[in-house]
Design a protein around this motif. Structure first.
Motif, mmCIF file in Angstrom:
data_model
loop_
_atom_site.group_PDB
_atom_site.id
_atom_site.type_symbol
_atom_site.label_atom_id
_atom_site.label_comp_id
_atom_site.label_asym_id
_atom_site.label_seq_id
_atom_site.Cartn_x
_atom_site.Cartn_y
_atom_site.Cartn_z
ATOM 1 N N CYS A 382 0.855 -1.153 0.021
ATOM 2 C CA CYS A 382 0.046 -0.038 0.075
ATOM 3 C C CYS A 382 0.910 1.469 0.184
ATOM 4 C CB CYS A 382 -1.103 0.130 1.120
ATOM 5 S SG CYS A 382 -0.075 0.099 2.732
ATOM 6 N N ARG A 383 0.435 2.177 -0.251
ATOM 7 C CA ARG A 383 0.894 3.611 -0.027
ATOM 8 C C ARG A 383 0.353 4.523 1.050
ATOM 9 N NH1 ARG A 383 -1.486 6.883 -5.136
ATOM 10 N NH2 ARG A 383 -3.222 5.576 -5.347
ATOM 11 N N GLU A 384 1.071 5.473 1.659
ATOM 12 C CA GLU A 384 0.890 5.983 2.767
ATOM 13 C C GLU A 384 1.385 7.553 2.762
ATOM 14 O OE1 GLU A 384 1.120 6.169 7.751
ATOM 15 O OE2 GLU A 384 2.288 4.956 6.466
ATOM 16 N N THR A 397 5.758 4.116 0.312
ATOM 17 C CA THR A 397 4.903 3.015 -0.104
ATOM 18 C C THR A 397 5.829 1.909 0.474
ATOM 19 O OG1 THR A 397 4.977 3.964 -2.349
ATOM 20 C CG2 THR A 397 4.960 1.548 -2.270
ATOM 21 N N ALA A 441 2.429 0.359 -5.390
ATOM 22 C CA ALA A 441 1.889 -0.253 -4.136
ATOM 23 C C ALA A 441 0.819 -1.332 -4.355
ATOM 24 C CB ALA A 441 0.835 0.967 -3.763
ATOM 25 N N ARG A 442 0.761 -1.724 -5.773
ATOM 26 C CA ARG A 442 -0.144 -2.901 -6.430
ATOM 27 C C ARG A 442 0.808 -3.887 -7.102
ATOM 28 N NH1 ARG A 442 -3.137 1.592 -6.010
ATOM 29 N NH2 ARG A 442 -5.265 1.216 -5.190
ATOM 30 N N LEU A 576 -4.674 1.720 6.637
ATOM 31 C CA LEU A 576 -3.949 2.186 5.382
ATOM 32 C C LEU A 576 -4.400 1.901 4.077
ATOM 33 C CD1 LEU A 576 -0.063 2.041 6.503
ATOM 34 C CD2 LEU A 576 -1.741 3.736 7.024
ATOM 35 N N ALA A 577 -4.991 0.458 4.250
ATOM 36 C CA ALA A 577 -5.525 0.158 2.837
ATOM 37 C C ALA A 577 -6.546 -0.864 3.217
ATOM 38 C CB ALA A 577 -4.577 -0.603 1.871
ATOM 39 N N ARG A 597 -7.464 -3.491 -3.848
ATOM 40 C CA ARG A 597 -7.073 -2.756 -2.534
ATOM 41 C C ARG A 597 -7.360 -1.535 -3.018
ATOM 42 N NH1 ARG A 597 -1.005 -4.769 -3.318
ATOM 43 N NH2 ARG A 597 -2.132 -6.348 -4.237
ATOM 44 N N ASP A 599 -6.147 2.393 -1.418
ATOM 45 C CA ASP A 599 -5.362 3.163 -0.207
ATOM 46 C C ASP A 599 -5.936 4.201 0.274
ATOM 47 O OD1 ASP A 599 -3.021 1.705 -0.912
ATOM 48 O OD2 ASP A 599 -2.577 2.982 -2.802
#
Length: 730
Positions: A382-384, A397, A441-442, A576-577, A597, A599
């Protein structure tokens, strides 16, 4: 009072100016600092002038970096200059500058450094990160600037100095309080609420005998053996099994022996003893009495620690000074709890260093070191978004290696909110890769010549080459392992480590409903407690809060969640996701391009992403369960510790002079917190112990015994709260 016009001042410059004052001028320094900040005037050449009456003008001339780094850059026109009150007051009213990172030995373009990350700070190097300026960041984002390895050699730090018998003798008591065992996490059992304190390793007899005498010499233990476990991470019981993303295992380019005890040098021991001495005096004085002079002593000790190669200890001292300043100026964002935590970290680091035991985690590093990691295959989780109170913004990420180790790739630069929102779709600056952070992220990367820091951050050196890999869903290995363990078991292992923030965990939950800004969910297993999902970042311009509100409108919805457990709140997860639960009928319907997913910081959930008809289930009342942390009487211990931080030793001693001084310990004992009650009583007794001779003069004016008693109670409180949080997940 600080002024926005005043340039930042290097800590050593301010410490030197205060040290040059006479005793008479030092008594007037606090009043002068309060009065001079409002009269600052900016000059056309970048200088700032402060006028003191008709004959004295102080001129601050910052260097190219905008910081006053040399004593010659602060000039006063009075006859006593440079040892004058005006100059010291002007420097004391200015904000403290962050220490400039030292270059790593052999720094350059080799694998030991990261040119890309060296040009702009990553989340772990944000200014004021350790003081709580960063919220909602990735693991390590709130770590102090001293995390890592590689520092300047101690060439000027009091060679051959003997730190004496200061804090080293009581290390075993501190080591016993730092970790509350009492449970075999691998077996899935957890300690009962009433048994937590007694398992902390410091019984009533040990505490009373240890803290009853003057100083720390009577404390049990020889120091080094007990201290080794405090500086490193506490490990779970045998048989718990490895956790995906476990950083304790050796990683390519990592430090496999990071938890091993490493003897410190004589200069570092002396610096630790000096930090302990000034930290104990500042704690005994409290916010009300720890003025500019006491802060200057802390800054002097911090600079000595820097010269000895101890950037983490230096950062801890600077956080204490900034906290004292904010508390004395009554800043709205200042909390006594944060200042108490800063004191605890400072005294713990100083005690461990003075005992002669250290390690990479205790010593720290002025810059994050990147070592060669060979070839890696990493898969996107995921990314944040990252948003700092100091104006930095970007994205982190989260990645998972094929061996189960956790990695991160960050892109954080000045720019604030706009930078945080736009960086989520920015290109990945790693080895010429063609992915952006949304795609990474995927998907994943195959990296050749990787550079990796000890905490799993990927660097972008010249020799790094990255090739994109196909998208890997959460249901495929190695990502599926994150969701295979029960959340309680994973949290018990994550929270058992002494890290700034725990790692990520995944679980399948069912939505129950909203509770304020939080979302109540229940894990999809038998007898699971209610969990709170709170926004990872509360900023309204980010999508966290809006997405949780949208999820709350679909009770009974099955959701797969990836997030970070909150170590300070009972049964709380910062997601986060999210994604659909495999095989569930009533779950999310995400578009194909999102690859199962969303994010929560970037992707906004819409009505089309939810199923049409809800199943016919009995609605569950949205009533949060009991909160063992809020219901426990440990707040009494926390209030006493914060009273000591605010009013000093005298304020703690006054609590023993009430009509019923021992009544406050009754609720602690009745709830089973006997060790907490004994430690609290020992703290109050030590604060009130001021032996005098027949002429009324103090025979023992040292603050070591009081500092040890305060540190023992604070460390036990931290461990007890962490154990209650862990038990709340069962």
């Amino acid at each position: 009072m600080s002024s926005t016009l005043l340039p930042p001042v290097a800590p050593e410059v301010l410490a030197e100016a205060v040290e040059g004052l006479s005793a008479r001028l030092r008594k007037r320094l606090d009043a002068a600092v309060e009065a001079c900040g409002a009269g600052a005037e900016a000059g056309p050449d970048g200088t700032v002038a402060l006028r003191f009456g008709e004959d004295a003008v102080v001129t601050l001339s910052p260097g190219p970096s905008g910081t006053v780094t040399d004593p010659a850059q602060a000039v006063c026109t009075c006859l006593l200059a440079p040892r004058c009150l005006h100059r010291a007051a002007a420097l004391g009213a200015a904000p403290l500058a962050d220490p400039e990172p030292e270059p790593l030995a052999g720094s350059g373009t080799g694998p030991g450094t990261d040119p890309a990350n060296g040009s702009h700070p990553d989340p772990g190097c944000l200014p004021e990160a350790g003081a709580g300026a960063v919220s909602g960041t990735a693991p390590g984002a709130a770590a102090e600037a001293g995390a890592g390895a590689g520092t300047r050699a101690a060439t000027g730090g009091l060679p051959g100095a003997d730190p004496g018998p200061l804090p080293g003798a009581g290390a075993q008591l501190l080591a016993g309080l730092e970790t509350v065992p009492g449970a075999d996490h691998g077996a899935g059992s957890h300690p009962a609420t009433g048994n937590l304190p007694e398992a902390a390793g410091a019984g009533p007899g040990a505490v009373t005998g240890a803290l009853g005498g003057p100083g720390a010499g009577a404390l049990p233990g020889g120091g080094a053996e007990g201290l080794a476990g405090v500086g490193g991470a506490a490990r779970p019981a045998a048989g718990s099994g490895p956790l995906p993303g476990d950083r304790a295992r050796a990683r390519p380019g990592g430090d496999a022996g990071g938890d091993a005890a490493v003897p410190v040098t004589a200069a570092q021991r002396a610096a630790g003893a000096g930090l302990w001495a000034v930290g104990a005096e500042a704690l005994a004085a409290g916010v009300t009495a720890a003025g500019a002079v006491a802060q200057a002593e802390l800054l002097r000790a911090a600079h000595t620690a820097r010269l000895a190669g101890l950037p983490r200890a230096e950062a801890a001292a600077l956080r204490v000074v900034r906290g004292l300043r904010a508390a004395r100026e009554r800043h709205a964002a200042q909390r006594l709890g944060d200042l108490a935590a800063a004191f605890r970290e400072l005294l713990t680091s100083a005690a461990l260093l003075a005992s002669g035991t250290g390690g990479p985690g205790l010593t720290g590093g002025a810059r994050r070191a990147y070592a060669a990691g060979g070839s890696l295959r990493v898969y996107g989780l995921c990314r944040e978004p990252v948003l700092s109170a100091t104006g930095y913004g970007g994205v982190v990420t989260h990645l998972l290696g094929a061996d189960g180790c956790a990695y991160t790739l960050s892109d954080v630069r000045p720019g604030g909110l706009a930078r945080a929102r736009g960086a989520g779709a920015a290109s990945v600056a790693l080895g010429g890769g063609v992915l952006d952070h949304a795609g990474l992220a995927r998907a994943g990367l195959r990296i050749v010549g990787a550079t990796v820091s000890a905490d799993g951050r990927l660097g972008a050196g010249r020799g790094v080459r990255a090739t994109p890999m196909p998208v890997t869903p959460w249901t495929a290995e190695p990502l599926a392992a994150l969701f295979a363990r029960p959340a309680a078991e994973a949290v018990a292992e994550l929270l058992s480590r002494e890290e700034a923030e725990p790692g990520l965990l995944g679980c399948d939950v069912e939505v129950v409903g909203a509770a304020g800004e939080h979302l109540l969910v229940r894990e999809a297993r038998a007898d699971a407690p209610l969990l709170r999902l709170r926004p990872a970042h509360p900023h309204p311009e980010l999508a966290h809060t809006a997405n949780l509100r949208r999820l709350a409108g679909y009770p009974g919805l099955a959701v797969r969640v990836l997030g970070r457990p909150d170590p300070d709140r009972a049964a709380t997860l910062s997601p986060l996701a999210v994604g659909p639960v495999p095989g569930a009928a009533y779950t999310l319907r995400l578009p194909p391009e999102w690859w199962d997913r969303a994010d929560l910081g970037y992707d906004r959930l819409q009505g089309a992403h939810f199923p049409g008809e809800a199943p016919a289930v009995t609605a569950e009342a949205v009533v949060p369960g009991p909160d063992p942390l809020a219901d426990a009487p440990l707040w009494r211990v926390g209030r006493l510790l914060e009273t000591g931080v605010a009013g000093g030793r005298r304020a703690v001693a006054e609590t023993a002079r009430g009509p019923q001084p021992l009544s406050a310990y009754g609720p602690l004992r009745r709830a089973g917190f006997g060790a907490a009650a004994d430690l609290t009583a020992a703290l109050v007794a030590e604060a009130d112990r001021r032996p005098r001779d027949v002429f009324g003069r103090l025979t023992d004016a040292a603050s070591d015994g009081y500092a040890w008693a305060w540190l023992a109670a604070s460390t036990h409180l931290k461990a007890a709260r962490r154990s209650l949080v862990t038990a709340s997940w069962t």
